[in-house]
Scaffold this active site. Structure first.
Site, PDB file in Angstrom:
ATOM      1  N   PRO A 193       0.844  -1.142  -0.156  1.00 27.84           N
ATOM      2  CA  PRO A 193       0.163  -0.112  -0.098  1.00 27.84           C
ATOM      3  C   PRO A 193       0.849   1.303   0.002  1.00 27.84           C
ATOM      4  CG  PRO A 193      -0.441  -1.167   2.048  1.00 27.84           C
ATOM      5  CD  PRO A 193       0.549  -2.060   1.165  1.00 27.84           C
ATOM      6  N   HIS A 194       0.441   2.234  -0.771  1.00 25.09           N
ATOM      7  CA  HIS A 194       1.541   3.392  -0.962  1.00 25.09           C
ATOM      8  C   HIS A 194       0.622   4.509  -1.133  1.00 25.09           C
ATOM      9  CE1 HIS A 194       0.933   1.634  -4.730  1.00 25.09           C
ATOM     10  NE2 HIS A 194       1.100   2.902  -5.335  1.00 25.09           N
ATOM     11  N   GLY A 195       1.191   5.922  -1.025  1.00 25.71           N
ATOM     12  CA  GLY A 195       0.463   7.197  -1.273  1.00 25.71           C
ATOM     13  C   GLY A 195       1.558   8.529  -0.901  1.00 25.71           C
TER      14      GLY A 195
END
Length: 154
Positions: free
Chosen positions: A65-67
């Protein structure tokens, strides 16, 4: 870019208990908020929005998960091992038990993508996932995450 630059020993969770993708995201957002000073809700919403574009479950029991977040000073990584694999809607439909969170400053651009590629390459290296699954010790997990490829490495 070395993974040791992305993830400190205190950003490793040896056993994260969760029953759903949303619970995992909530838990890692909470841990990341404590380490970055960015509000938990902001991290959680950013990660959920990214998941809506498509699952960050990349296959082989791994999710990244990334952002990007305004107010973040540098690229930040956090790793969590789940004792019980959960459905993450991964590309290969396999449940996920290894989660590497990557947060980047809003203007990180190519550095964010380079870090993402580096994480994916490392986690897919022969034996790395098995070593991560075999331990709950935070120091041992951190060592596996940050080991560099060396010839004839065990």
């Amino acid at each position: 870019m070395d993974l040791g630059d992305l993830i400190g020993p205190d950003a490793v969770i040896g056993s994260l208990k969760a029953n759903s993708k949303k619970q995992v995201i909530q838990a890692i957002a909470e841990k990341a908020a404590a380490r970055t000073g960015i509000p938990e809700r902001e991290i959680f919403e950013t990660l959920l929005q990214r998941e809506k574009l498509g699952s960050t479950g990349v296959g082989g029991g791994i999710a990244i998960p990334h952002g990007k977040l305004p107010g973040l000073d540098e690229i930040f990584g956090l790793f969590a091992r789940l004792p019980k694999p959960i459905d993450f809607e991964a590309l290969d439909d396999q449940p996920v038990d290894l989660v590497f969170l990557l947060l980047a400053p809003e203007g990180a651009g190519a550095d964010h993508l380079k870090a993402l590629a580096r994480i994916a390459r490392h986690l897919r290296k022969a034996g790395v996932a098995n070593k991560l699954r075999a331990s709950t010790d935070k120091a041992a997990l951190h060592a596996v995450l940050t080991e560099e490829a060396t010839p004839n490495a065990a």
